[in-house]
Design an enzyme around this catalytic site. Sequence first.
Site, PDB file in Angstrom:
ATOM      1  N   SER A 172       0.970  -1.430   0.037  1.00  0.00           N
ATOM      2  CA  SER A 172       0.012   0.061   0.127  1.00  0.00           C
ATOM      3  C   SER A 172       0.824   1.294  -0.052  1.00  0.00           C
ATOM      4  O   SER A 172       0.707   2.147   0.933  1.00  0.00           O
ATOM      5  CB  SER A 172      -1.044  -0.032   1.331  1.00  0.00           C
ATOM      6  OG  SER A 172      -1.729  -0.979   1.141  1.00  0.00           O
ATOM      7  N   ARG A 187       7.617   6.347  -4.178  1.00  0.00           N
ATOM      8  CA  ARG A 187       8.001   6.956  -3.043  1.00  0.00           C
ATOM      9  C   ARG A 187       7.616   6.265  -1.777  1.00  0.00           C
ATOM     10  O   ARG A 187       6.281   5.769  -1.779  1.00  0.00           O
ATOM     11  CB  ARG A 187       7.782   8.566  -3.063  1.00  0.00           C
ATOM     12  CG  ARG A 187       6.086   8.636  -2.957  1.00  0.00           C
ATOM     13  CD  ARG A 187       5.843  10.143  -3.096  1.00  0.00           C
ATOM     14  NE  ARG A 187       4.455  10.393  -3.280  1.00  0.00           N
ATOM     15  CZ  ARG A 187       3.820  10.263  -4.173  1.00  0.00           C
ATOM     16  NH1 ARG A 187       4.220  10.090  -5.383  1.00  0.00           N
ATOM     17  NH2 ARG A 187       2.518  10.431  -4.275  1.00  0.00           N
ATOM     18  N   ASP A 225      -4.104  -1.517  -0.950  1.00  0.00           N
ATOM     19  CA  ASP A 225      -5.170  -1.900  -0.054  1.00  0.00           C
ATOM     20  C   ASP A 225      -6.646  -1.190  -0.496  1.00  0.00           C
ATOM     21  O   ASP A 225      -7.618  -1.723  -0.140  1.00  0.00           O
ATOM     22  CB  ASP A 225      -4.743  -1.771   1.460  1.00  0.00           C
ATOM     23  CG  ASP A 225      -4.526  -0.276   1.642  1.00  0.00           C
ATOM     24  OD1 ASP A 225      -4.179   0.502   0.636  1.00  0.00           O
ATOM     25  OD2 ASP A 225      -4.099   0.156   2.970  1.00  0.00           O
TER      26      ASP A 225
END
Length: 497
Positions: A172, A187, A225
Amino acid sequence: MPSSTQLVNQDASWRQRSELESMADLPPALEKELQRLDAEFWVSSDKLKKIVSRFRGELERGLKEEGKSIPMNVSWVHSLPSGDEKGKILTVDLGGTNLRVCTVELHGSEPAKGEKYTLTQEEFKLPKDLKTSTAEKLWTHIAGKIGTFLSDQGLDKEYSKDKPMPLGFTFSYPATQDKIDHAVLQRWTKGFDIEGVEGHDAAAQLREQLEARDLPVKLICVINDTVGAMVASAYNDPETIIGTIFGTGCNAAYMAKIESIHKLDKANEQVKHNDSGHMAINCEYGAFDNGHHVLPRTKYDERIDKESPRPGQQTFEKMSAGLYLGEIFRLVLLELVEKGLIFQNQNAEKLKHPYSIDTKLLTQIEDDESPKFKKTRNMFEDTLNLQPEDYEIELSRRLAELIAVRGARLCACGVAAICSLEDIKKGHVAADGSVANKHPKFKKRWATALGEILDWDDEAKKEGKGPIIITSAEDGSGVGCAIIAAMELERRRKDKS
């Protein structure tokens, strides 16, 4: 300086907005500070609409080009589930605090004991130093925990290298995917800063460590998620239109029309064979307004950003997500201590420690119905070694409300922008995360703000009354991931036949 009349008027507007009954009068200087804070944290209906207008523009830019603040990542999930999916899947979820490993058995249209799935899971708390370690340490740790789970559940005997167990990975964090079992990290977020993963395929790095341990698993998909929450919820509720996360971070996923994803290569074989005309998009909109054009940032937000591992990134998330709400609360209390307005003649040293207050404490303060707010007093003593007076309890309750209300109203903006972009008029928004599902008033405040933005009547603005309703998401990182893996295995089977 505002006049006394202005202060009275400000106080009236504050009392009208507040959902709390006053338990104690505040000293005049503290009342004035609270009025200032109210003005700084309140987001009006007009301001919400301006935020949503900017939000929609950033979503559109992310669909057109790669590398935008809101990346609008293509997930390669081609449709929502039929509800008939079956199979036994291993899933692993790298969260912000824990690593969760699950076995999910999907029963489809033939529920077992009335349930459409059976789940067995184990959670492993992530070592604190792992969040700032190296790629090798991260993937070695995860592969080791997967191996432990397989052994504990006897799955290492049930499966083999020739007949591996399908594995879905919930990752996630913002990632670019060229296919469903591939994910290049853009990132780190949620306080992670692990060397050697950004710009690399996280799936390949995990796969390498799984193979090094000779584990009998095969990685089928990497999902976010939020996409998982949407899919898991749609498995049981076909009215699901959007999946959201309002927890440690904030994000949303939805089924976008293929024609609106201009950056997608329409000649790609995976796109050409898409029969639904849609593709799940993982927005990653925690990065909304990184250019600081429209969000009403306070000095507390600016300080949190400046002192974070990644200054200038995840602007929206740092104002609305659970990881930061407690820290905003702490910074305000600390400022009032330094002004000599609260906790005088007490040792407030613990209040100086960053992130010593989490969002759970704010939730408990607002949810406290104990006599004389004994639970809140105990929390202050246990967490901060402080013994609050009645007026300090009153201040804390009002401040917790201010911060939580702003967070809920901002969270409505992302969903409103998606609804505007896709012309969505009704349906269910499946919300996962601790803030959405554990804060006692989040859903009501979110629904009210969404109604204000979309110009619903007063009755529709109430929670559960509008055409777009927030629901509690099914387990996206476990069950949703398993369903997506099952859907992908079926898609591959059809492609071969």
